[in-house]
Enzyme design. Sequence first.
Site, short mmCIF file in Angstrom:
data_model
loop_
_atom_site.label_atom_id
_atom_site.label_comp_id
_atom_site.label_asym_id
_atom_site.label_seq_id
_atom_site.Cartn_x
_atom_site.Cartn_y
_atom_site.Cartn_z
CD GLU A 37 -4.05 29.99 -8.72
OE1 GLU A 37 -4.90 29.08 -8.81
OE2 GLU A 37 -2.83 29.79 -8.86
N PRO A 94 2.56 4.89 0.91
CG PRO A 94 4.39 6.17 0.30
CD PRO A 94 3.16 5.54 -0.25
N GLY A 95 2.23 5.60 4.38
CA GLY A 95 1.37 6.24 5.37
C GLY A 95 -0.02 5.66 5.51
N GLY A 138 -0.67 2.91 6.93
CA GLY A 138 -0.77 2.18 8.18
C GLY A 138 -0.25 0.75 8.12
CE LYS A 139 3.46 0.20 3.38
NZ LYS A 139 2.93 1.54 3.09
CG ASP A 178 -0.88 24.91 -13.77
OD1 ASP A 178 -0.96 24.33 -12.69
OD2 ASP A 178 -1.23 26.09 -13.96
N GLY A 191 0.83 -1.20 0.00
CA GLY A 191 0.00 0.00 0.00
C GLY A 191 0.86 1.25 0.00
P1 ADP Z 1 3.20 2.94 6.51
O1 ADP Z 1 3.98 1.93 7.26
O2 ADP Z 1 2.09 2.34 5.68
O3 ADP Z 1 4.02 3.90 5.71
P2 ADP Z 1 2.49 3.80 9.11
O4 ADP Z 1 1.93 2.55 9.63
O5 ADP Z 1 3.87 4.14 9.52
O6 ADP Z 1 2.41 3.84 7.53
O7 ADP Z 1 1.50 4.97 9.46
C1 ADP Z 1 1.93 6.22 9.90
C2 ADP Z 1 1.00 6.80 10.90
O8 ADP Z 1 -0.25 7.13 10.30
C3 ADP Z 1 0.66 5.83 11.99
O9 ADP Z 1 1.56 5.93 13.03
C4 ADP Z 1 -0.72 6.27 12.43
O10 ADP Z 1 -0.64 7.26 13.40
C5 ADP Z 1 -1.30 6.89 11.18
N1 ADP Z 1 -2.25 5.95 10.55
C6 ADP Z 1 -2.11 5.39 9.33
N2 ADP Z 1 -3.16 4.60 9.05
C7 ADP Z 1 -3.98 4.64 10.11
C8 ADP Z 1 -5.23 4.03 10.45
N3 ADP Z 1 -5.84 3.19 9.60
N4 ADP Z 1 -5.78 4.29 11.63
C9 ADP Z 1 -5.16 5.13 12.49
N5 ADP Z 1 -3.99 5.73 12.25
C10 ADP Z 1 -3.39 5.52 11.08
ZN ZN Z 2 -1.96 27.05 -12.28
#
Ligand code: ADP
Ligand code: ZN
Length: 642
Positions: A453, A232-233, A235-236, A528, A230
């Site tokens: 804009e 980045p970010g 929640g893996k 753009d 998935g």
């Molecule tokens: P990844 O490993 O996918 O890059 P992370 O697991 O490190 O992402 O997620 C980063 C932060 O985002 C987590 O510490 C959490 O605080 C927040 N986060 C991401 N997904 C969720 C979720 N489904 N529920 C709650 N918090 C989340």
């Molecule tokens: Zn523009």
Amino acid sequence: MPQPPKRGPKKPSQKPKIRLPKGDGPKKPNFWSQLLIALLVFVTLISLYSHFSGQGDVEEIPLSELATEIQEGNVDEIVVKGDTVEVTLTDESQVKTRKETGASLSETLSNYGVILSEYPNITLSVQDPSGLGYWLIQLAPFLVPVLLILFFIWILTRQMKGSGMQAFSFGQSRARMIDPTDESRKITFDDVAGVKEAKEELKEIVDFLQNPKKYINIGAEIPKGVMLMGAPGVGKTLLARAVAGEADVPFFSISGSEFVEMFVGVGASRVRDTFQIAKKNAPAIIFIDEIDAVGRTRGVGVGGGNDEREQTLNQILVELDGFEPNEQVIVMAATNRPDVLDPALLRPGRFDRRVRIDLPDIDDREKILEVHARKKPLEDDVTLRTVAERTPGFSGADLQSLMNEAAILAARDDRKKVAQRDLTASIEKVMLGPERRSHLLSDDEKKITAYHEAGHALVASMLPYAHPVHKISIISRGHAAGYTLHLPTEERRFQSRKEFKDTMAVMLGGYVTELEVFGDLTTGPSNDLERITERARDMVTKYGMSENIGPIALETDTGKALYGKASGDRDYSEKISSLIDNEISRIIEEAREKAHTIITEKRDVLDELAEKLLEKETMERKEFESFLRGHGIEVKDELKED
Ligand code: ADP
Ligand code: ZN
């Protein structure tokens, strides 16, 4: 390096759970203490040595003189220590001399005509030369240089360590560990909002870690590896930790990018160590973040790929294959580039469980916001749903940072609770970077930005398939001078060709306006233009949306040529390349004309809108729509669908 939890007066039930392997486990402290001891011995030696050679103030006389002294009756006592002969004279003074090695003193003296037994008043004693001091002195010429060399090595390694090389510790696992007894860092499925399917799938893993017998008895093969895929970010890492938390097992995490070190073999030995520690602590979870850093398809790239990466990857595979069926160690890995992974990783018996985690949809975003609002007091006016509505495309991490920014805003104003306006302000901050009110545009720049804009916004409101405008602003943010926020009203997986084409005309709205109004261009629209070109290219090569090429996907999602491949290094043959280029230009030209028609036809509206923007700097959706109505332009409330 994982530290065994300290036995302390915590709760009595908290036994230290983490065991480090004996023998080949981390040995770092031992090595250094041994070196220190060696150093101490060295110093003692030096002082001892100088002590013994400090007898240099005793006068050394030749053997012949000793013979004479004996004959003259001046000698009181003779002590033989190895080859050294210490002599005390009758006047209490001391002298010394050396005898031949191998011959006894009496033999040597008899050569000078002195028969010792004829002098009964001389006390003769022989001391065993096995004393420590004796041997140290004998060995000093060899020991001192050796110790000096050791000392230099020590100094050198200390410096190398300072520069991050860690010459003696690079093989050790750098895994970070989360102990299940550490309640403060424990994460459960409750802390992960949304991602229902993923959780469902992972519950099985939790159950296996808790009741392995159930599965073993029925002859079920337990999965060894789970690949979380998935953006980045999403929640893996969080999910992997939650699995460990739910199952109450230790969590060891390492990152693929850490393995890309200087020396070949380091990554592999680190992998070995990590697996070993985890097995000692089974049941346990090993988490490998960014596995694509080591797990890329082997044997590609310049110079045949990176040996270190390959060895690390091989070691991971070896460890996975080497698991006993019931080892109860589960390896979870995360990647945002599943497409580049080596197929060997995904074969059965390795990372054969694959869990996809998508960006959260509106409901999930609301839930994630709720999770992160738990510890933050909110004003009564806060509706998280509205925030969720305005944040399509945000990842869990983005939402977390949004919540945090809002709390910071409230705290900065000395307020005790987070208000809705804090949240709204934070959306844009997270999306576009902080406002730069201090970055003042000159009057000219401001005028150009306002027109630019206004051009985007006007084109957007005149085209049926373009996304509605949520906000227009000429306050610079991040590196954009101004921005127009378009948001789809609802979550949509597919985009149609009509939508693509209208969106492209909107993106060109700024460029066309600048050219039309000022007869000149600035660097403003460069971003753009980049996006338009990319979009047009995708339409042609990926989505089959070009009328002249038709329903052929020329490229895969990752840009690999599928059709019309050229031989050699080039992706496309001459013919296909020029066909693609022609189509891209045609699509962009079409969009430009569309925008141009609107701008010229509605020039008066454009001028007024730009004027208004110059005066107010930002316009929210409501304000903008009533402005449009005032000029007889119909406001579309929903995105049209076919
Ligand atoms: P990844 O490993 O996918 O890059 P992370 O697991 O490190 O992402 O997620 C980063 C932060 O985002 C987590 O510490 C959490 O605080 C927040 N986060 C991401 N997904 C969720 C979720 N489904 N529920 C709650 N918090 C989340
Ligand atoms: Zn523009």
